[in-house]
Design a protein around this motif. Sequence first.
Motif, short mmCIF file in Angstrom:
data_model
loop_
_atom_site.label_atom_id
_atom_site.label_comp_id
_atom_site.label_asym_id
_atom_site.label_seq_id
_atom_site.Cartn_x
_atom_site.Cartn_y
_atom_site.Cartn_z
N GLN A 214 0.82 -1.21 0.00
CA GLN A 214 0.00 0.00 0.00
C GLN A 214 0.86 1.26 0.00
OE1 GLN A 214 -3.77 0.15 0.34
NE2 GLN A 214 -3.15 2.12 -0.51
N ASP A 215 1.96 1.24 0.74
CA ASP A 215 2.80 2.42 0.83
C ASP A 215 3.36 2.81 -0.54
OD1 ASP A 215 4.38 4.33 2.67
OD2 ASP A 215 5.95 3.41 1.45
N ARG A 216 3.86 1.85 -1.29
CA ARG A 216 4.39 2.14 -2.62
C ARG A 216 3.28 2.60 -3.56
NH1 ARG A 216 8.03 1.54 -6.67
NH2 ARG A 216 7.34 0.53 -8.60
N ALA A 217 2.13 1.95 -3.46
CA ALA A 217 1.00 2.33 -4.32
C ALA A 217 0.61 3.79 -4.07
CB ALA A 217 -0.19 1.41 -4.05
N ASP A 218 0.52 4.18 -2.80
CA ASP A 218 0.14 5.55 -2.47
C ASP A 218 1.23 6.54 -2.90
OD1 ASP A 218 -2.21 4.67 -1.37
OD2 ASP A 218 -1.50 4.73 0.71
N ARG A 219 2.48 6.17 -2.73
CA ARG A 219 3.57 7.07 -3.08
C ARG A 219 3.60 7.35 -4.58
NH1 ARG A 219 8.52 5.46 -4.29
NH2 ARG A 219 8.27 3.49 -3.20
N LEU A 220 3.39 6.33 -5.39
CA LEU A 220 3.38 6.52 -6.84
C LEU A 220 2.24 7.43 -7.29
CD1 LEU A 220 4.22 2.85 -7.96
CD2 LEU A 220 5.70 4.87 -8.19
N VAL A 221 1.09 7.26 -6.69
CA VAL A 221 -0.04 8.13 -7.02
C VAL A 221 0.24 9.56 -6.57
CG1 VAL A 221 -2.46 8.63 -6.48
CG2 VAL A 221 -1.76 6.29 -7.00
N ALA A 222 0.80 9.72 -5.39
CA ALA A 222 1.11 11.05 -4.88
C ALA A 222 2.11 11.76 -5.80
CB ALA A 222 1.68 10.97 -3.47
N GLU A 223 3.09 11.05 -6.29
CA GLU A 223 4.07 11.64 -7.20
C GLU A 223 3.40 12.10 -8.50
OE1 GLU A 223 6.97 8.60 -7.69
OE2 GLU A 223 7.88 8.90 -5.70
N ALA A 224 2.51 11.29 -9.02
CA ALA A 224 1.80 11.66 -10.25
C ALA A 224 0.89 12.87 -10.01
CB ALA A 224 0.98 10.47 -10.75
N ALA A 225 0.21 12.89 -8.87
CA ALA A 225 -0.68 14.01 -8.56
C ALA A 225 0.12 15.30 -8.40
CB ALA A 225 -1.47 13.71 -7.29
N ALA A 226 1.27 15.22 -7.75
CA ALA A 226 2.10 16.41 -7.55
C ALA A 226 2.58 16.97 -8.88
CB ALA A 226 3.28 16.07 -6.65
N ALA A 227 2.95 16.08 -9.80
CA ALA A 227 3.41 16.53 -11.11
C ALA A 227 2.28 17.22 -11.88
CB ALA A 227 3.96 15.35 -11.90
N LEU A 228 1.08 16.66 -11.84
CA LEU A 228 -0.06 17.25 -12.53
C LEU A 228 -0.44 18.60 -11.93
CD1 LEU A 228 -2.48 14.25 -13.16
CD2 LEU A 228 -1.36 15.64 -14.90
N ALA A 229 -0.31 18.72 -10.62
CA ALA A 229 -0.76 19.93 -9.93
C ALA A 229 0.01 21.17 -10.36
CB ALA A 229 -0.65 19.74 -8.42
N ARG A 230 1.17 20.98 -10.95
CA ARG A 230 1.96 22.15 -11.40
C ARG A 230 1.22 22.94 -12.46
NH1 ARG A 230 6.27 18.09 -12.02
NH2 ARG A 230 7.41 17.92 -10.04
N ASP A 231 0.44 22.26 -13.29
CA ASP A 231 -0.23 22.92 -14.40
C ASP A 231 -1.75 22.84 -14.35
OD1 ASP A 231 2.23 23.62 -15.76
OD2 ASP A 231 2.43 21.48 -16.22
#
Length: 276
Positions: A214-231
Amino acid sequence: MRSRPKLLAAVAETCAPSGRAVAIQCPRGRAIGRANKISNDMLSFASTHLAGTELPARIALVHATELAVEPINQAFAELYPEAQLSNILDDSLLSDLGANGGEVAPELLDRLASLVRYGETAGADAVLLTCSSFGPAAAEFGELVDVPFFRADDALIDAALQRGTRVGVVATVPSAVATAEQALESAAAEAGLRVEISSVLCADSFAALKAGDQDRADRLVAEAAAALARDCDVVILAQYSMTGAIAKLPPALSERVLSSPHQGVIRLKSLFEGAN
């Protein structure tokens, strides 16, 4: 038996914050109105049934995968602990959908509909479907029951469009990407908005989740969300199983990332408190 009409008025007020078309159903499916904003006839109907209505708080949660059970129950524990919940699960529905190439066959739809009906039969005051992939196919399920029915992402889509029209979508299975994009485009068109959608598929996150990480799954999603949030003005997590990723984000960023469980609970709480 609890009285329903006052609750129906709250449905109207709660479900149309962005001017979207809303259909209000009376018992046995008699529509009392459809408009881009709540009509005077609807408000008149509601105002004659406001006195003495008991607050409903029994909610049936219909699941097509066990991965959605914990996130939505946790969201209720955080935001609406007073609600009485029942969890109705057919844990083969989502896997059968995948085996069918993502197409919702009539047999799958019938199985899902039977769970929704059971929720009402068991005494629910509202039914919430927690699987995004079945959302489009369940568009008419509100006609099956005499209580409010909500699809997984209804509240999420409305909340996203209230934040802005540049919307990021993160999902871990392809069907959820397509479902979220379709729902955003449809809702934006109804509200007279032009939406710009940027989507990311995190297949590795789903693989990690299935493997029990679960930890890795959440971390990967968080990284993708952070990247999208820039724009993007706002980022939505397209599946219930992704909700834990928000805790991996800095507070300032997490406020711009929305999940279906939290938005769904916020709407249901507003609905029932508005009927009180």
